[in-house]
Design a protein around this motif. Structure first.
Motif, PDB file in Angstrom:
ATOM      1  N   GLY A 150       4.832   4.553 -24.312  1.00 47.26           N
ATOM      2  CA  GLY A 150       3.874   4.114 -23.292  1.00 47.26           C
ATOM      3  C   GLY A 150       3.549   5.219 -22.310  1.00 47.26           C
ATOM      4  O   GLY A 150       2.367   5.455 -21.953  1.00 47.26           O
ATOM      5  N   PHE A 151       4.594   5.922 -21.820  1.00 46.43           N
ATOM      6  CA  PHE A 151       4.358   7.049 -20.920  1.00 46.43           C
ATOM      7  C   PHE A 151       3.502   8.121 -21.589  1.00 46.43           C
ATOM      8  O   PHE A 151       2.613   8.724 -20.957  1.00 46.43           O
ATOM      9  N   PHE A 152       3.791   8.372 -22.869  1.00 48.09           N
ATOM     10  CA  PHE A 152       3.022   9.396 -23.584  1.00 48.09           C
ATOM     11  C   PHE A 152       1.552   8.981 -23.711  1.00 48.09           C
ATOM     12  O   PHE A 152       0.637   9.813 -23.527  1.00 48.09           O
ATOM     13  N   ALA A 191      -0.098   9.380 -20.274  1.00 50.95           N
ATOM     14  CA  ALA A 191      -0.316  10.794 -19.970  1.00 50.95           C
ATOM     15  C   ALA A 191      -1.454  11.359 -20.788  1.00 50.95           C
ATOM     16  O   ALA A 191      -2.279  12.154 -20.305  1.00 50.95           O
ATOM     17  N   LEU A 192      -1.528  10.930 -22.069  1.00 52.57           N
ATOM     18  CA  LEU A 192      -2.607  11.417 -22.919  1.00 52.57           C
ATOM     19  C   LEU A 192      -3.970  10.940 -22.410  1.00 52.57           C
ATOM     20  O   LEU A 192      -4.953  11.700 -22.414  1.00 52.57           O
ATOM     21  N   ILE A 193      -4.019   9.680 -21.971  1.00 45.84           N
ATOM     22  CA  ILE A 193      -5.290   9.150 -21.429  1.00 45.84           C
ATOM     23  C   ILE A 193      -5.699   9.925 -20.181  1.00 45.84           C
ATOM     24  O   ILE A 193      -6.877  10.288 -19.990  1.00 45.84           O
ATOM     25  N   ILE A 194      -4.731  10.191 -19.281  1.00 48.77           N
ATOM     26  CA  ILE A 194      -5.035  10.923 -18.050  1.00 48.77           C
ATOM     27  C   ILE A 194      -5.525  12.325 -18.372  1.00 48.77           C
ATOM     28  O   ILE A 194      -6.514  12.820 -17.805  1.00 48.77           O
ATOM     29  N   LEU A 195      -4.825  12.995 -19.289  1.00 43.53           N
ATOM     30  CA  LEU A 195      -5.239  14.345 -19.666  1.00 43.53           C
ATOM     31  C   LEU A 195      -6.620  14.347 -20.316  1.00 43.53           C
ATOM     32  O   LEU A 195      -7.448  15.242 -20.066  1.00 43.53           O
ATOM     33  N   THR A 196      -6.856  13.335 -21.168  1.00 45.04           N
ATOM     34  CA  THR A 196      -8.182  13.250 -21.808  1.00 45.04           C
ATOM     35  C   THR A 196      -9.292  13.036 -20.777  1.00 45.04           C
ATOM     36  O   THR A 196     -10.372  13.640 -20.849  1.00 45.04           O
TER      37      THR A 196
END
Length: 318
Positions: free
Chosen positions: A11-13, A16-21
Motif C-alpha cells: 500500500g505504501f509503495f 508513493a508511486l501515485i505521488i511520484l507519478t
C-alpha cells in the motif's frame, strides 16, 4: 503478520508511486515558456470553443485560450483571454477569427493580418489590468450563416410574389393583357402601309432640300462678295485721299479763313459802329439841351482865363 506487513508495504509503495507519478506529470505539464496575454471581445457566438483551445497564427500553433467569461460591464459580451509566445508578430493589423478543426467541430482561434504594415499592439486604456485587444471578425461559417438567412428571406419574398402571380384572379388579367398586346401588334402591322406614301415622297423632298442648300450656298457667296464691296468702299472713304479727308481739309481751310480774316474784320466794324453810336448819342444830347442850335448853331464857348473878354467870377460876401 507477514501477510499484513506485505500488504502494508504494497500500500505504501502504491501511494508513493501515485505521488511520484503526479509530481512527474505536473513537472512535464509545467510550461516554462513566458507567454504574452491578449484579450478578445465579441458579441457573437463562440460555440465549440473550450479552455486550452489552440491559438494559431497563419496555421501555426502559438498559444492557448486561458479564460472564457462574460463581460460584467456589457451584457451579452464575451471576453476571451489568450496567451501566445513572444515571437508571435501581433500588431495593430492583426485580427482573430473562430475556426473549426476538421469534422469534429472543435473550435480554435485563428490569427491573421490584413497584409498591411502595423505597429505594436498596446492596451486601449491605461488600467493596470487592461490587456491589448485583438478584434474578432466573423468566421466564414458565420458569414455563410448570415448570408443564408438573407437568402432565405429573399427566397420567401420570391415565393410570396410567385403565389400572388399565380392567384386565380391573375390569369384573367394576364389574358386581357395578352389581348391588348395582340391588338397593339395588329395596329403596329398597319403602320408600314401608312408610312409607305410618306416614304415615297422622301426622294423628292431630299432633292428639294439639296436645291435649297445650293441656293443658300449661292446666297452665302453673294453675301460674301457684298461684304467685300462694303469693306472696299469703307477703306476708300477712310483713306487719306478719299472724299472724307478732302471734306475735312475744306472744313479746316474755312475755319482758318474765318479765324484769320473774317473775325478781325468783324471786330473792326464793331469798333467803328461803337464810335458812331457815341457820336450820335452826343449829338442827341446837344439837341435835347439846345434845340435852337439847329437854327443858330452852337454858341461860342466862354473865354477862359487869359483870353480877351474873360471876367472873373465875383465871390459872395461872407
Amino acid at each position: 503478520m507477514e501477510n499484513r506487513s506485505h500488504a502494508l508495504i504494497a500500500g505504501f509503495f502504491t501511494i508513493a508511486l501515485i505521488i511520484l507519478t503526479t509530481i512527474f506529470a505536473m513537472w512535464l505539464g509545467h510550461d516554462k515558456i513566458q507567454r504574452i496575454p491578449y484579450e478578445i471581445v465579441t458579441n457573437s457566438s463562440v460555440s465549440g470553443l473550450n479552455l486550452q483551445a489552440a491559438v494559431r497564427y497563419k496555421g501555426i500553433k502559438v498559444g492557448n485560450v486561458t479564460d472564457i467569461n462574460f463581460n460584467p460591464k456589457v451584457p451579452g459580451q464575451i471576453m476571451l483571454r489568450v496567451e501566445v509566445i513572444p515571437t508571435t508578430p501581433v500588431t495593430t493589423a492583426t485580427f482573430a477569427t473562430l475556426a473549426y478543426q476538421g469534422v469534429t467541430g472543435i473550435a480554435f482561434i485563428q490569427l491573421d493580418d490584413d497584409k498591411q504594415p502595423g505597429t505594436e499592439l498596446l492596451a486601449s486604456n491605461q488600467l493596470e489590468d487592461a490587456l491589448p485587444r485583438i478584434p474578432l471578425r466573423p468566421s466564414i461559417l458565420q458569414n455563410l450563416e448570415q448570408k443564408g438567412i438573407a437568402i432565405l428571406g429573399q427566397t420567401e419574398q420570391l415565393t410570396q410574389r410567385i403565389n400572388q402571380l399565380l392567384d386565380p384572379q391573375n390569369p384573367a388579367s394576364l389574358i386581357s393583357t395578352m389581348g391588348h398586346f395582340s391588338k397593339a401588334a395588329d395596329q403596329w402591322g398597319a403602320v408600314p402601309g401608312q408610312i409607305a406614301p410618306s416614304l415615297a415622297k422622301l426622294p423628292a423632298l431630299i432633292d428639294q432640300t439639296q436645291n435649297t442648300l445650293i441656293s443658300v450656298k449661292n446666297l452665302s457667296v453673294d453675301a460674301n462678295k457684298f461684304t467685300q464691296n462694303l469693306n472696299q468702299l469703307s477703306n476708300q472713304l477712310q483713306s487719306s485721299e478719299g472724299p472724307i479727308a478732302h471734306f475735312n481739309n475744306a472744313l479746316d481751310q474755312i475755319s482758318n479763313s474765318v479765324t484769320t480774316e473774317t473775325l478781325p474784320r468783324i471786330q473792326t466794324l464793331t469798333g467803328e459802329a461803337r464810335s458812331s453810336l457815341r457820336m450820335l448819342n452826343r449829338t442827341t444830347e446837344n439837341l435835347n439841351d439846345r434845340p435852337q442850335s439847329i437854327l443858330f448853331g452852337n454858341p461860342a464857348p466862354s473865354p477862359g482865363p487869359g483870353e480877351p473878354g474873360f471876367v472873373a467870377p465875383i465871390s459872395a460876401p461872407e
